[in-house]
Scaffold this motif. Sequence first.
Motif, mmCIF file in Angstrom:
data_model
loop_
_atom_site.group_PDB
_atom_site.id
_atom_site.type_symbol
_atom_site.label_atom_id
_atom_site.label_comp_id
_atom_site.label_asym_id
_atom_site.label_seq_id
_atom_site.Cartn_x
_atom_site.Cartn_y
_atom_site.Cartn_z
ATOM 1 N N LEU A 63 0.796 -1.230 0.000
ATOM 2 C CA LEU A 63 0.000 0.000 0.000
ATOM 3 C C LEU A 63 0.830 1.282 0.000
ATOM 4 O O LEU A 63 0.279 2.372 -0.184
ATOM 5 N N ALA A 64 2.139 1.163 0.181
ATOM 6 C CA ALA A 64 2.984 2.359 0.319
ATOM 7 C C ALA A 64 2.880 3.292 -0.881
ATOM 8 O O ALA A 64 2.901 4.523 -0.729
ATOM 9 N N ASN A 65 2.752 2.733 -2.076
ATOM 10 C CA ASN A 65 2.679 3.566 -3.277
ATOM 11 C C ASN A 65 1.435 4.443 -3.308
ATOM 12 O O ASN A 65 1.388 5.437 -4.066
ATOM 13 N N TYR A 66 0.424 4.104 -2.522
ATOM 14 C CA TYR A 66 -0.840 4.842 -2.542
ATOM 15 C C TYR A 66 -0.992 5.780 -1.326
ATOM 16 O O TYR A 66 -2.008 6.459 -1.201
ATOM 17 N N MET A 67 0.038 5.823 -0.490
ATOM 18 C CA MET A 67 -0.054 6.616 0.743
ATOM 19 C C MET A 67 0.374 8.061 0.520
ATOM 20 O O MET A 67 1.330 8.337 -0.202
ATOM 21 N N GLU A 68 -0.373 8.964 1.199
ATOM 22 C CA GLU A 68 -0.043 10.385 1.194
ATOM 23 C C GLU A 68 0.178 10.829 2.635
ATOM 24 O O GLU A 68 -0.578 10.440 3.542
ATOM 25 N N PHE A 69 1.218 11.656 2.848
ATOM 26 C CA PHE A 69 1.571 12.120 4.201
ATOM 27 C C PHE A 69 1.602 13.645 4.238
ATOM 28 O O PHE A 69 1.868 14.303 3.231
ATOM 29 N N ASN A 70 1.338 14.201 5.417
ATOM 30 C CA ASN A 70 1.434 15.654 5.574
ATOM 31 C C ASN A 70 2.868 16.041 5.929
ATOM 32 O O ASN A 70 3.773 15.195 5.974
#
Length: 237
Positions: free
Chosen positions: A168-175
Amino acid sequence: MKRKKKFVFNWRKYFFETLSMFIAVVSAFALSNWSQDRRDSNAEREILKAVVNALNNDLITIENNKSGNIFAKKSCVYLRDLITNKPVNQDSIQDYYNNVFADFSFTPNKTGYEGLTSKGLDIIKDDLLRVRITYYYNYYFDVLTKIEEQNEAVQAFKNYFFPINNVLANYMEFNDKGELIEIKQPIEISELDKKKIYSYLWQLESSREFKIMIYTQLETQLKVVLQHVKTTLDEMN
């Protein structure tokens, strides 16, 4: 010739002296028993107060851990819906994702029971209460301790977190703070990866379900014991 003086036994004098000694001995014995009973009652009261405090703390921990496992199980459903590209609320994505792998351990508080055993279990006059306290601490604690020793949630974290996270890392967004704020959909992964994640989530859910069942049984048993102890204390006051 002198007449011998006749000896007269004063039975009244000796009777009252003997009676006085008997009353003194019996009174001293009764006072000693009363003092011992009072000390035992005070000791029983203090031990039961300690048991109440320990049980209250255990109940809070059990309720929190049970709620945590319920939410963790719900988080597995959330993650499964996310992977199948169903609409999900992304506002709580970080809470759901973290709780899929969260560990909720329970460390029993045996302070009250250890004080009870040091004084002797017989100090509790109520046979049923003594059995309930002993059964709670010896049986349920042993069951829960064995479960915690297995530490399935920590093992699950090691076994399942990284395989799921890597997919799932490729689909993760972080602030800017590095906090997870979104897992973008649609998620397009192979059927094999999807089945692997489903199997991981199924095992995690099964582990949560088992712990929820144990915590529910323990919570029910604890409340019965706690109410019995409180009722006994009220009757002693």
